[in-house]
Design an enzyme around this catalytic site. Structure first.
Site, mmCIF file in Angstrom:
data_model
loop_
_atom_site.group_PDB
_atom_site.id
_atom_site.type_symbol
_atom_site.label_atom_id
_atom_site.label_comp_id
_atom_site.label_asym_id
_atom_site.label_seq_id
_atom_site.Cartn_x
_atom_site.Cartn_y
_atom_site.Cartn_z
ATOM 1 N N ARG A 54 16.667 12.432 5.371
ATOM 2 C CA ARG A 54 17.851 13.182 4.982
ATOM 3 C C ARG A 54 17.844 14.554 5.652
ATOM 4 N NH1 ARG A 54 16.821 12.361 -1.501
ATOM 5 N NH2 ARG A 54 16.808 10.067 -1.525
ATOM 6 N N ASP A 56 19.757 18.392 5.111
ATOM 7 C CA ASP A 56 20.479 19.146 4.098
ATOM 8 C C ASP A 56 21.839 19.608 4.595
ATOM 9 O OD1 ASP A 56 18.428 18.941 2.252
ATOM 10 O OD2 ASP A 56 17.473 20.805 2.885
ATOM 11 N N TYR A 114 11.465 18.776 14.498
ATOM 12 C CA TYR A 114 12.592 19.658 14.223
ATOM 13 C C TYR A 114 12.523 20.864 15.157
ATOM 14 C CZ TYR A 114 13.901 17.332 9.842
ATOM 15 O OH TYR A 114 14.331 16.424 8.902
ATOM 16 N N ARG A 201 12.076 24.999 7.068
ATOM 17 C CA ARG A 201 12.803 26.251 6.865
ATOM 18 C C ARG A 201 11.938 27.301 6.150
ATOM 19 N NH1 ARG A 201 18.039 24.284 3.919
ATOM 20 N NH2 ARG A 201 18.400 26.536 3.751
#
Length: 262
Positions: A54, A56, A114, A201
């Protein structure tokens, strides 16, 4: 007569700005919902898609991978062109490949990468709006690079997971954490076997604080060992984050679309 089902994998890119995230949510526009509707129209049947993971609300993807099972037959090119016909301009199917039944977009993945983009200059730019985090204070890249080494390896990342994280096991292996600056754009790249909710993050938030000299590189081992989210820095903004690539065993022979956007 029994109609056999086929498993199809797709590579997909999207800009997450207008969506509540990947996952279906009641009364909210999700990327999964838009993609399922487009695929279902091409397949002429209801189709459920399953992604590698997933993302966000506000998070983007250059190399998300999904799979679905269908009784419909289309060539790989017909699937790609047909699905893209029904998708908005901020979502795009990159490739389509018929897969063996043992492939699973999430469970078969061996690592995920990422990237986080930071525009580090004294003037913002419209072309990076909602695509990179703007920081107008100069970041100390040497200190940030030094701090990266403390995150590498197998750790309990409880200090860097969201309070809402549902994973039962907070231990992850961070394989790569690098920082590169080109002109005014800083790219932080992070590869792991899997990630906790907000883990990237939250790590980026700490690296930014190191770059601003609010946190010292030497503080990081203590923060990791404490397994206390309150000791780590705040979560960096979603709009700077991209799911860059998902890697699978070679036997699946999936195409690679590891590209730069900005």
């Amino acid at each position: 007569m029994t109609i056999s089902a086929t498993k199809i994998a797709c590579g997909i890119e999207y800009i997450g700005t207008q969506y509540c995230g990947w996952q279906l949510q009641d009364n909210n526009l999700s990327i999964q919902g838009v993609v399922e509707e487009a695929i279902s129209r091409v397949a002429d049947e209801s189709v459920r898609v399953f992604a590698s993971g997933r993302t966000d609300s506000g998070v983007h993807a250059r190399g998300q991978v999904l799979h679905f099972v269908t009784a419909a037959y289309r060539t790989e090119n017909q699937w790609r062109e047909g699905i893209n016909t029904y998708l908005p301009n901020d979502i795009n199917i990159l490739w389509v490949k018929e897969m063996s039944n043992d492939f699973d977009a999430r469970r078969s993945a061996v690592s995920r990468t990422y990237q986080y983009l930071i525009l580090n200059t004294n003037r913002n730019h419209v072309f990076t709006f909602n695509r990179a985090l703007f920081i107008n204070q100069e970041l100390d890249l040497d200190s940030m690079t030094s701090a990266c080494s403390h995150f590498i390896g197998i750790h309990n990342f409880s200090s860097y997971r969201a309070s809402s994280c549902q994973s039962k096991n907070p231990i992850r292996e961070l394989k790569v954490l690098t920082i590169v600056k080109k002109n005014h754009l800083i790219t932080i790249e992070c590869t792991a076997n899997a990630f906790l909710h907000h883990m990237v993050r939250n790590i980026v938030g700490t690296l930014i604080d190191v770059g601003l000299k609010r946190v010292y590189s030497s503080d990081i081992p203590r923060i990791i060992e404490a397994q206390d989210r309150s000791l780590a820095s705040k979560t960096s903004a979603a709009h700077g984050l991209y799911l860059q690539r998902v890697d699978y065993p070679d036997k699946f022979e999936l195409p690679s679309f590891d590209i730069e956007l900005i």
